[in-house]
Enzyme design. Structure first.
Site, PDB file in Angstrom:
ATOM      1  N   CYS A 174      -1.473   3.999   0.311  1.00  0.00           N
ATOM      2  CA  CYS A 174      -2.077   2.816  -0.579  1.00  0.00           C
ATOM      3  C   CYS A 174      -0.934   1.734  -0.498  1.00  0.00           C
ATOM      4  CB  CYS A 174      -2.253   3.433  -1.990  1.00  0.00           C
ATOM      5  SG  CYS A 174      -2.822   1.816  -3.117  1.00  0.00           S
TER       6      CYS A 174
ATOM      7  N   CYS B 244      -0.683  -0.179  -3.638  1.00  0.00           N
ATOM      8  CA  CYS B 244       0.025   0.514  -4.615  1.00  0.00           C
ATOM      9  C   CYS B 244       1.693   0.406  -4.575  1.00  0.00           C
ATOM     10  CB  CYS B 244      -0.477   2.029  -4.904  1.00  0.00           C
ATOM     11  SG  CYS B 244      -2.042   2.281  -4.954  1.00  0.00           S
ATOM     12  N   ASP B 245       1.842   0.619  -3.518  1.00  0.00           N
ATOM     13  CA  ASP B 245       3.503   0.794  -3.070  1.00  0.00           C
ATOM     14  C   ASP B 245       4.125  -0.221  -2.198  1.00  0.00           C
ATOM     15  OD1 ASP B 245       3.071   3.299  -4.368  1.00  0.00           O
ATOM     16  OD2 ASP B 245       2.511   4.333  -2.861  1.00  0.00           O
TER      17      ASP B 245
END
Length: 313
Positions: free
Chosen positions: A132, A135-136
């Site tokens: 992701c 996300c990261d």
């Protein structure tokens, strides 16, 4: 024991759209949201192909869809189903702490990221390896990163990271991308700017690093037999998804995990009467938020017709 005329598994675009249509049909739908309310789309930073929205985050889009479903009386339950019994009527679903019964079921459980399957990938999961980028990606600002894949998700991830990372290596096992032309064109623009480097006809053979500092690079193996080490601190895997259908493996007809539909007079009907499927769990081809929503609409109407013909609704 929780009962309902229609239970929907999953709260992504397919599940929420199914709930909206089921609610408007007076079926008082219940959504069991699963581990991620709103589904995988909530992890997407920008959606630019949802009709009426020039650009919207996946989280904001799913908030709108869930709020719409709730406004029509849909009940949302935060729970995860671990087993099912379709041998009789009503249909039975079980979580770790609850049993649910329903006359009609819509499976909209979506799909999960597919991994490379390398021991080194598992070793560095969460320590330099991710599925992701939205996300990261923040953690890799001004660092060198790699994205593995050639579809829409991979190219979208590469474009997203190109605004954060110092350099993005886009690794694909073919010499052409499977993604939409608009995404491929944007990637080429970033290539010209020096933000993205294409590594084509190559596969990741190993992810390099150590336990202390995490990922330090990847070893790429090319079709011509050569290998190359590329220094990166983050590796984002975007090679597809696996349908969340394992609990139905011995209950429904599936094809490599994809729930097969089109049984009887129902486009979204599965091999078990009264059980319908929508979204990525039954769609291995289009895999778009809008097509998931469309099949959610279809599943709700199929379920309503099924219940009416059965004399239940």
């Amino acid at each position: 024991m929780k009962t309902g005329k229609v239970i929907i598994l999953g709260s992504g675009p397919a599940g929420c759209t199914a709930a909206i249509y089921a609610a408007r049909a007076g079926l008082s739908p219940v959504i069991i949201s699963g581990p991620v309310p709103g589904g995988q789309l909530t992890k997407t930073s920008a959606i630019e192909n949802w009709p009426g929205e020039k650009s919207i985050s996946g989280y904001d889009l799913m908030e709108k869809l869930m709020d719409h479903a709730k406004s029509l009386g849909t009940e949302f339950i935060s729970d995860t189903i671990v087993s099912a019994d379709f041998s009789g009527r009503p249909l039975v679903l079980r979580s770790e702490n609850e049993t649910y019964e329903t006359q009609a079921l819509i499976i909209a459980t979506g799909a999960e990221p597919r991994w490379l399957g390398l021991p080194s990938e598992a070793k560095f999961m969460g320590n330099g390896v991710s599925a992701c980028a939205t996300c990261d990606g923040f953690f890799y600002r001004d660092q060198d990163t790699a994205v593995v894949g050639g579809g829409n998700t991979a190219l979208s991830d590469a474009l997203y990271l190109a605004n954060l990372a110092r350099q993005v290596y886009l690794i694909h096992r073919r010499d052409e991308f499977r993604a939409e032309k608009t995404l491929a064109d944007r990637v080429q623009e970033k290539v010209k700017e020096g933000k993205i480097t294409l590594v084509l006809n190559a596969e990741v053979k190993e992810i390099l690093g150590n336990d202390l500092s995490g990922v330090s690079g990847i070893k790429a193996a090319f079709k011509d037999g050569t290998e190359k080490e590329i220094p990166v601190t983050g590796v984002f895997v975007a090679i597809g998804h696996l349908p969340n259908s394992s609990i139905f493996a011995n209950l429904l007809e599936t094809d490599h995990g994809i729930v097969k539909t089109g049984y009887g007079a129902y486009k979204t009907g599965t091999s078990v009467p009264g059980v319908f499927a929508a979204g990525d769990v039954q769609d291995p081809l289009y895999r778009q938020a809008i097509t998931s929503a469309g099949t959610g609409c279809m599943a709700a109407q199929d379920a309503a017709r099924y219940l009416k013909e059965a004399g239940i609704a």
